[in-house]
Design a protein around this motif. Structure first.
Motif, short mmCIF file in Angstrom:
data_model
loop_
_atom_site.label_atom_id
_atom_site.label_comp_id
_atom_site.label_asym_id
_atom_site.label_seq_id
_atom_site.Cartn_x
_atom_site.Cartn_y
_atom_site.Cartn_z
N PHE A 22 46.86 53.84 64.43
CA PHE A 22 45.56 53.22 64.18
C PHE A 22 44.66 54.24 63.49
O PHE A 22 44.22 55.21 64.10
CB PHE A 22 44.92 52.73 65.48
N CYS A 23 44.44 54.03 62.20
CA CYS A 23 43.63 54.94 61.39
C CYS A 23 42.14 54.68 61.60
O CYS A 23 41.73 53.54 61.85
CB CYS A 23 43.94 54.74 59.91
N ALA A 24 41.35 55.71 61.47
CA ALA A 24 39.90 55.56 61.50
C ALA A 24 39.41 55.21 60.10
O ALA A 24 40.00 55.60 59.10
CB ALA A 24 39.25 56.85 61.98
N GLY A 25 38.33 54.46 60.05
CA GLY A 25 37.66 54.15 58.80
C GLY A 25 37.98 52.77 58.26
O GLY A 25 39.13 52.45 58.02
N CYS A 26 36.94 51.96 58.10
CA CYS A 26 37.09 50.66 57.48
C CYS A 26 35.76 50.26 56.86
O CYS A 26 34.74 50.26 57.55
CB CYS A 26 37.55 49.61 58.48
N SER A 27 35.79 49.92 55.60
CA SER A 27 34.57 49.52 54.91
C SER A 27 34.41 48.00 54.85
O SER A 27 33.42 47.51 54.33
CB SER A 27 34.59 50.09 53.48
N HIS A 28 35.38 47.24 55.38
CA HIS A 28 35.34 45.78 55.27
C HIS A 28 34.39 45.15 56.29
O HIS A 28 33.75 44.15 55.98
CB HIS A 28 36.75 45.20 55.43
N SER A 38 36.84 51.27 65.05
CA SER A 38 37.56 52.05 64.03
C SER A 38 36.80 52.12 62.70
O SER A 38 37.26 52.77 61.79
CB SER A 38 38.94 51.42 63.78
N TRP A 39 35.68 51.47 62.58
CA TRP A 39 34.98 51.40 61.29
C TRP A 39 34.51 52.77 60.79
O TRP A 39 34.52 53.03 59.59
CB TRP A 39 33.80 50.45 61.38
N GLY A 40 34.09 53.64 61.66
CA GLY A 40 33.59 54.96 61.24
C GLY A 40 34.72 55.84 60.74
O GLY A 40 35.78 55.92 61.37
N MET A 41 34.50 56.50 59.62
CA MET A 41 35.54 57.35 59.04
C MET A 41 35.91 58.53 59.93
O MET A 41 36.99 59.08 59.82
CB MET A 41 35.12 57.87 57.66
N THR A 65 54.00 50.91 62.17
CA THR A 65 52.95 50.08 61.61
C THR A 65 51.72 50.95 61.39
O THR A 65 51.32 51.69 62.29
CB THR A 65 52.59 48.89 62.52
N LEU A 66 51.15 50.86 60.20
CA LEU A 66 49.90 51.55 59.86
C LEU A 66 48.79 50.51 59.95
O LEU A 66 48.83 49.50 59.25
CB LEU A 66 49.97 52.13 58.45
N SER A 67 47.82 50.76 60.79
CA SER A 67 46.75 49.80 61.01
C SER A 67 45.43 50.55 61.06
O SER A 67 45.35 51.69 60.62
CB SER A 67 47.02 49.02 62.31
N GLY A 68 44.44 49.94 61.61
CA GLY A 68 43.17 50.65 61.63
C GLY A 68 42.09 49.90 62.34
O GLY A 68 42.36 49.14 63.24
N GLY A 69 41.02 50.13 61.63
CA GLY A 69 40.64 50.67 60.33
C GLY A 69 41.55 50.18 59.21
O GLY A 69 42.25 49.19 59.32
N ASP A 70 41.46 50.87 58.11
CA ASP A 70 42.29 50.56 56.95
C ASP A 70 43.00 51.83 56.51
O ASP A 70 42.35 52.78 56.07
CB ASP A 70 41.43 49.99 55.82
N PRO A 71 44.33 51.87 56.61
CA PRO A 71 45.06 53.09 56.25
C PRO A 71 44.87 53.50 54.79
O PRO A 71 45.02 54.68 54.47
CB PRO A 71 46.51 52.74 56.56
N PHE A 72 44.51 52.56 53.93
CA PHE A 72 44.35 52.90 52.52
C PHE A 72 43.07 53.69 52.25
O PHE A 72 42.91 54.26 51.18
CB PHE A 72 44.45 51.65 51.64
N LEU A 73 42.17 53.77 53.23
CA LEU A 73 40.98 54.61 53.08
C LEU A 73 41.28 56.08 53.35
O LEU A 73 40.47 56.94 53.03
CB LEU A 73 39.85 54.11 53.99
N GLN A 74 42.43 56.36 53.93
CA GLN A 74 42.90 57.73 54.12
C GLN A 74 44.26 57.88 53.41
O GLN A 74 45.20 58.46 53.95
CB GLN A 74 43.04 58.07 55.61
N ALA A 75 44.34 57.33 52.21
CA ALA A 75 45.62 57.24 51.50
C ALA A 75 46.26 58.60 51.23
O ALA A 75 47.49 58.71 51.24
CB ALA A 75 45.46 56.46 50.20
N GLU A 76 45.47 59.62 50.99
CA GLU A 76 46.06 60.93 50.70
C GLU A 76 46.92 61.40 51.86
O GLU A 76 48.10 61.72 51.70
CB GLU A 76 44.98 61.96 50.38
N GLY A 77 46.36 61.41 53.05
CA GLY A 77 47.11 61.85 54.22
C GLY A 77 48.12 60.82 54.68
O GLY A 77 49.25 61.16 55.04
#
Length: 162
Positions: A22-28, A38-41, A65-77
């Protein structure tokens, strides 16, 4: 990377037995989101790529499974995490509030790498007006399940069944 949690043995976040990152960060900021914390980066805990791969890959019985938040907001890592987990033979699902078309039209190198590592993508924002609890692996009927067939994305059989 900022990670909310890593949960082992999930059966609701994709087909089969899965470990969910579960990734942190979601702009949606979807109304009715099941994970608004999880919305906060910088929500959750700061963890290294090595640590995430070690824990997520430690369960030999699960896929990822990559979830979140949105994993594409931390795409580099997340692309580095996904590449390493693919090397371990893991099948990878990803959930994103972006549609596949949005991701394909606005891909930087890291997002492209992350998308290429995904075997399945569940795309689209959660829409409360289209909420449907009978749908497998998603919350609203606008969300689609896409399968990566050697770089060509096709709707997964589950996208249309109840």
């Amino acid at each position: 990377m900022w990670i909310m949690d890593i949960v082992h043995d999930s059966v609701v976040d994709g087909e089969g037995l899965r470990t969910v990152i579960f990734c942190a960060g979601c702009s949606h900021h979807c109304a009715g989101c099941h994970n608004p914390e999880s919305w906060g980066m910088r929500s959750g805990k700061l963890r290294s790529i090595v640590d995430i791969v070690r824990e997520a890959g430690s369960n030999l019985l699960t896929d990822i499974t990559l979830s979140g938040g949105d994993p594409f907001l931390q795409a580099e890592g997340m692309s580095q995490v996904a590449i390493e987990l693919k090397r371990q033979g893991k099948h990878i699902w990803a959930y994103s509030g972006y549609t596949l078309a949005e991701l394909q039209s606005n891909l930087d190198g890291n997002k492209r790498k992350l998308l290429a590592c995904c075997d399945v993508l569940v795309d689209g924002r959660f829409e409360m007006q289209q909420r449907d609890l009978s749908l497998p692996f998603r919350g609203s009927s606008n969300q689609l399940i896409w399968e990566n067939m050697d770089g060509k994305w096709e709707k997964h059989d589950l996208c249309c069944s109840a």
